[in-house]
Design an enzyme around this catalytic site. Sequence first.
Site, PDB file in Angstrom:
ATOM      1  N   GLU A 174       0.630  -1.161   0.060  1.00 23.16           N
ATOM      2  CA  GLU A 174      -0.096   0.032  -0.004  1.00 23.16           C
ATOM      3  C   GLU A 174       0.810   1.368   0.001  1.00 23.16           C
ATOM      4  O   GLU A 174       0.722   2.302   0.965  1.00 23.16           O
ATOM      5  CB  GLU A 174      -0.758  -0.121   1.216  1.00 23.16           C
ATOM      6  CG  GLU A 174      -2.011  -1.353   1.000  1.00 23.16           C
ATOM      7  CD  GLU A 174      -3.039  -1.110   2.207  1.00 23.16           C
ATOM      8  OE1 GLU A 174      -3.007  -0.309   3.045  1.00 23.16           O
ATOM      9  OE2 GLU A 174      -4.278  -1.810   1.880  1.00 23.16           O
ATOM     10  N   GLU A 293      -5.179  -8.602  -0.568  1.00 21.34           N
ATOM     11  CA  GLU A 293      -6.035  -8.502   0.792  1.00 21.34           C
ATOM     12  C   GLU A 293      -7.549  -8.197   0.410  1.00 21.34           C
ATOM     13  O   GLU A 293      -7.624  -7.176  -0.586  1.00 21.34           O
ATOM     14  CB  GLU A 293      -5.556  -6.921   1.446  1.00 21.34           C
ATOM     15  CG  GLU A 293      -4.139  -7.082   2.333  1.00 21.34           C
ATOM     16  CD  GLU A 293      -3.856  -6.043   3.154  1.00 21.34           C
ATOM     17  OE1 GLU A 293      -4.846  -5.303   3.500  1.00 21.34           O
ATOM     18  OE2 GLU A 293      -2.866  -5.905   3.242  1.00 21.34           O
TER      19      GLU A 293
HETATM   20  O1  AHR Z   1      -5.152  -6.109   6.937  1.00 21.30           O
HETATM   21  C1  AHR Z   1      -5.126  -4.895   7.698  1.00 21.30           C
HETATM   22  C2  AHR Z   1      -4.488  -3.703   7.092  1.00 21.30           C
HETATM   23  O2  AHR Z   1      -5.001  -3.256   5.821  1.00 21.30           O
HETATM   24  C3  AHR Z   1      -2.958  -4.140   6.537  1.00 21.30           C
HETATM   25  O3  AHR Z   1      -2.145  -3.794   7.460  1.00 21.30           O
HETATM   26  C4  AHR Z   1      -2.953  -2.884   5.354  1.00 21.30           C
HETATM   27  O4  AHR Z   1      -2.229  -3.207   4.291  1.00 21.30           O
HETATM   28  C5  AHR Z   1      -4.325  -2.685   5.079  1.00 21.30           C
HETATM   29  O5  AHR Z   1      -4.850  -1.259   4.861  1.00 21.30           O
END
Ligand code: AHR
Length: 504
Positions: A174, A293
């Site tokens: 990110e 994610e």
């Molecule tokens: O999964 C939780 C958080 O969400 C992670 O650390 C990050 O990459 C995202 O913003």
Amino acid sequence: MTLKASIIADRDFVIAPLDRRVFGTFVEHMGRCVYGGIYEPGHPTADEHGFRGDVLALTRELGVTIVRYPGGNFLSGYDWEDGVGPKDQRPVKLDLAWFTTETNQFGTNEFITWCRKAEVEPMFAVNLGTRGPDEARHFLEYCNHPGGTYYSELRKSHGFERPHDIKFWCLGNEMDGPWQTCAKTATEYGRIAQETGKVMKWVDPSIELAACGSSQRAMPTYAAWEYEVLDTCFDQVDYISLHHYMRNDANDIKEFFAEIESLDYFIKEVAAVADAVAAKRRSKKRIMLSLDEWNVWYKAHTPTDVKKPGWPEAPPLLEEIYNFEDALVVGGALIVMMNNADRVKAGCLAQLVNVIGPIFTETGGAAWRQTIFHPIADCTRLGHGEVLRLKVNTTTFESRAHGDIPHLLATAIHNPQTGDVSIFALNRSTEEAMDLSVDLRGLGEGLVMTASTELHHANLKQVNTKNDEAIRPSVNESARLSGSALTVVLKPQSWNVFALKPAR
Ligand code: AHR
């Protein structure tokens, strides 16, 4: 009223072979995911490594295939060297991602050992926040080089004679997010990803690399970020990442179901941007998508869910308690991922345990399945083969976000080796049952049904607890197979699974 829907499935109409890496998950050093989750020395079920046996057993039952590590936001301030070697010499440091204290008692070699026991592939990420190409190449040398060099011999001195042979690597996390330690512009990140990717593939040409896409579709730099980053590191990377967290802040189930459609738009948009970069080069190379994610996450999102005062060690963070509607939405997202099998080649449900996880534990106590566990376990168990391009007829409902949305969301997977067929179907009507007929004439003669299950509850807000896993699959007695016609009644608000195999 009962809704009517139909599906025609034919093994000659294939979207793509399903890459089993789409059934991955994520373990970050945050909250109680590592400490108190997968690792808890002293727990009654812990093994000689301190790995919780109950969590390992549930991880195997969940059936996930690949696990991303060590972050997440944690990654962008992480020094991998802190997590290897004798545990009593590892430094204790502040973690600026979650404002906690990191003891480093768990690190790379513990994670690899855990992966081997859990029977999953590791997916590693290199820190491109506070660090860069030099550390990344040394870390890769430590992990994957056979021996005879400083870092490979260091690994051996830590008790790991054979290389870890980690194939899938993420270039940062990110990096567009202002919350990220040392966030970057697309220009800055594109260059560092290019150079890091270049030297990493020099160290080990067999690896696959994922560049960071936008941290969510709503980012102001979305799409422009993907274009510039890929335009810079197109030759070095194989994947671009997507992160998608679905929310129900308005407590409106129709709009919550529409979040599933947002994922479909997101996937198609990122693929289009990647292909625009390829077109500019007249390149046949196709950058694939790593949805590294994704999940439902909005309840445990308050400032105190995200940060606890006083730099605590492994405090409870992001401990989302999932309800039945969350399980339906997770099932829908899995269908979308499978139906985009031609581009989505990896996916990581964030995260595995306690932190927005399908598995929940008490520190020192029990472990159990959250509601979202079940659609994932269904897909990992039965999602083998080629995803078919279905002809679906269904009624629709209206959403503010995306207009008319199909009530029925479905996918079918055919395994050309065994002839097995799996069908996953979500009825998104909260009021009406659905008469579904599936025409399987294109799938060969003489199929028999081996499973017909549903996940259904009258209460969308029902949760699972330690003593009552109320949300769990049950048999759908209404399913009938006659020749090549499958007929079944799907309950309102239900996730449904059908497995068929050739009669022998
Ligand atoms: O999964 C939780 C958080 O969400 C992670 O650390 C990050 O990459 C995202 O913003």
